[in-house]
Write an enzyme that holds these catalytic residues in place. Structure first.
Site, PDB file in Angstrom:
ATOM      1  N   ASP A 306       0.865  -1.179   0.000  1.00  0.00           N
ATOM      2  CA  ASP A 306       0.000   0.000   0.000  1.00  0.00           C
ATOM      3  C   ASP A 306       0.906   1.234   0.000  1.00  0.00           C
ATOM      4  O   ASP A 306       2.086   1.150   0.346  1.00  0.00           O
ATOM      5  CB  ASP A 306      -0.888  -0.028   1.246  1.00  0.00           C
ATOM      6  N   ASP A 506      -7.414  -1.381   4.164  1.00  0.00           N
ATOM      7  CA  ASP A 506      -6.560  -2.493   3.752  1.00  0.00           C
ATOM      8  C   ASP A 506      -6.940  -3.796   4.435  1.00  0.00           C
ATOM      9  O   ASP A 506      -6.370  -4.848   4.114  1.00  0.00           O
ATOM     10  CB  ASP A 506      -5.087  -2.199   4.074  1.00  0.00           C
TER      11      ASP A 506
END
Length: 625
Positions: A306, A506
């Site tokens: 990420d 996430d």
């Protein structure tokens, strides 16, 4: 040379003089060497590490908290644990009983007593396993242990009923050796579970993602091959000796081959490698939720990062201010800070206060399509702030749109400010890269892994960050469930993938990846659903975990090979082939020496993990099982 990791202990910290006490303690622990894990469990702050108790006690008391030492992941199967100890004691007793039976020429009663003791110990362990509702263990290792048990029982039965049919040196029992293997095998399973593992919380990533491997999988394959080969060899040798009219040698060869294949070196090597490997992960700041993290990390083909808060610091700062003609920078900051303060004070609010610009909460606030907000400051004007898409949705002309594209290409995020429907200017924010991010990406690529940047941000900004880090593959604009879809596509293209992230958005991706890695300070939901949590505020812990997992897998391969080599080398003697030529048989005393030697060999091999340097060692090339 490395060093042996210090003993890891766990402490619980409760209470506090204020609601900020846990965060304050976390910050202090982050700077302390030896801390391998910090996480929140309800109202308790749990700390793991090799840190002196008095140092932690001082930190806790400074924040008005109480601290208490706790057992480190106690065994979860009390009945099985007690039964394992009983089986170990029974094996030692049987060694003594067999020795006495040989010395005093014990008869049938001694043999039957030994057989009854072995059967009772085995049944006791099986009953305890069912009582603790343990999952069914591994088929290959089960077959190998069962083969050894049956072989020893058959030999004991013949020695008790028709001892005269056996060779003179083959009358002594082998009952103790399979019991030792059984104790090592089952005890090793429980011992690994009690290692440096995070507690398995409800709904954790270990349950939500794809089926993950166990560290025992490789040993299980080796054991299955050994069991099949041993059965085939037993059938051949029994047939050979029966044809040669050597009934006693046929029985002895079949039984000793079975016992030889089931010596405890193989399960011992797996348990030690798993426990030492998990300990090294914890030492380097990577706390796994299951022992399966080791082989799964070793078998990865791609690592997905990420962007915000993972590769970057997660603390944006103002890098450019672009007012339109006639608008003062001070006014632009005042309007933008008022809008940001209403949603969540951040970089603009902080920059305004640093410049001495007062920030007042607005009288009204509402969110707009496209990611923008609209507020009414105290002066009564209507301020709209957001990305270019928000201004388009609001019908506001944006002459700075080309400049916004340039800022995105530089890796910044432009926020456009409009007052009463007229553009007043733009403020560009940039989230600085972590200082170690480029080095970590390079280390991961050196392991022959594909590195992917997966983010919900704009494609131009994501591409700019990727270029600075040397990442070729970028998946931008993926938010929420789209990240899970991207992971699925990457898995189909490359194979097993790891996801490294930090935010609540996430969490699903971390749970669905083959290995989900939550960085230090990640959102609690993300950390709960990840299979590995970093307890060290550095992305180097990710690369260290990958390297250590490969070292562990290579160590496991070597240890399994050693255990198989011992069996292969002594197989001709166990099969009785040396008896007609030299008069040699694999007596229990020789079997005992072999067992101790093989166990010592695999133990020394597994202990090499404790001394393996990570940073300076060349990355091992072996991947997967």
């Amino acid at each position: 040379m490395g060093r042996v990791p210090a003993a890891i202990r766990e402490y619980w910290i409760r209470g506090g003089s204020s609601s900020r006490a846990p965060a304050r303690i976390r910050r202090r622990l982050a700077e302390m060497p030896g801390v391998s894990g910090v996480w929140t469990d309800g109202s308790v702050l749990r700390v793991r590490g090799s840190v002196p108790f008095d140092m932690l006690e001082r930190i806790a008391h400074d924040s008005g908290c109480a601290i208490e030492p706790r057992p480190l992941r106690p065994y979860s199967a009390p009945a099985t644990t007690a039964a394992v100890r009983l089986v170990g004691v029974a094996a030692a007793v049987l060694l003594v009983v067999d020795a006495l039976a040989q010395s005093f020429e014990g008869g049938t009663a001694w043999r039957l007593l030994s057989l009854a003791l072995a059967l009772a110990a085995t049944l006791c362990l099986a009953r305890a396993w069912r009582r603790d509702r343990r999952p069914y263990p591994f088929a290959g290792l089960n077959a190998l242990v069962a083969l050894a048990l049956v072989g020893s029982w058959v030999h004991a039965g013949f020695a008790a009923v028709v001892p005269e049919r056996l060779p003179l040196d083959g009358e002594v029992g082998y009952l103790a050796f399979p019991l030792f293997t059984l104790a090592v095998y089952v005890g090793g399973l429980l011992w690994v579970e009690a290692g440096e593992l995070l507690p398995a919380g409800p709904g954790g990533g270990a349950d939500d993602g794809p089926a993950r491997r166990s560290v025992y999988e490789l040993a299980n394959r080796v054991a299955l091959v050994m069991a099949i080969a041993t059965l085939a060899l037993i059938a051949i040798m029994v047939a050979v000796w029966l044809v040669a009219d050597e009934f006693g040698l046929a029985v002895l060869a079949g039984c000793t081959l079975a016992v030889l294949a089931g010596l405890p070196a193989l399960p011992l090597g797996v348990a030690l490698t798993a426990r030492f490997g998990l300990g090294r992960l914890a030492e380097h700041g990577a706390m796994a939720r299951t022992e399966g993290a080791l082989p799964t990390l070793a078998g990865l083909r791609a690592v997905v990062f990420d962007k915000s808060g993972t590769l970057t610091t997660g603390d944006p700062e103002v890098v450019a201010v672009e007012p339109v003609e006639g608008v003062a920078i001070r006014d632009l900051f005042r309007w933008a800070a008022a809008a940001e303060a209403a949603a969540a004070p951040g970089a603009v609010t902080r920059a305004a206060r640093e410049r001495g610009i007062p920030v007042h909460p607005p009288a009204a606030f509402r969110r707009l399509p496209g990611g923008g907000v609209s507020v009414e400051p105290a002066d009564g004007r209507r301020v709209t702030i957001g990305p270019d898409a928000a201004l388009v949705e609001a019908g506001i002309d944006n002459p700075l749109s080309p400049r916004g594209a340039e800022l995105k290409a530089e890796g910044s995020t432009p926020l456009f400010v409009a007052v009463d429907g007229v553009l007043a200017g733009a403020i560009a924010l940039s989230d600085p890269l972590r200082p170690e991010a480029a080095d970590v990406v390079e280390r991961v690529r050196a392991l022959d892994l594909e590195v992917v940047l997966l983010t919900g941000d704009d494609a131009l900004a994501a591409r700019a960050v990727a270029d600075r880090l040397g990442i070729a593959l970028v998946r931008a604009g993926a938010e929420g469930g789209a990240k899970v879809d991207e992971l699925r596509a990457l898995r189909e293209e490359y194979g097993p993938v790891a996801m490294v992230g930090n935010g609540v958005d996430d969490a699903d991706a971390l749970a669905r990846a083959d290995v989900g890695i939550a960085v230090f300070g990640a959102d609690p939901e993300a950390a709960r659903r990840a299979s590995v949590t970093l307890a060290r505020d550095s992305l180097h812990a990710v690369a260290d975990a990958l390297v250590l997992a490969r070292f562990s897998l290579r160590n496991l391969l070597v240890g399994s090979g050693m255990a198989a080599t011992y069996c292969l080398a002594l197989a001709p003697v166990a099969a009785g082939l040396s008896q007609p030529l030299f008069g040699w048989l694999l007596t229990p005393m020789a079997m005992l020496v072999l067992m101790l030697l093989s166990m010592a060999t695999v133990a020394v091999n597994a202990a090499r993990l404790c001394f393996q340097e990570v940073g300076s060692a060349p990355p091992p090339g072996k991947r997967g099982l």
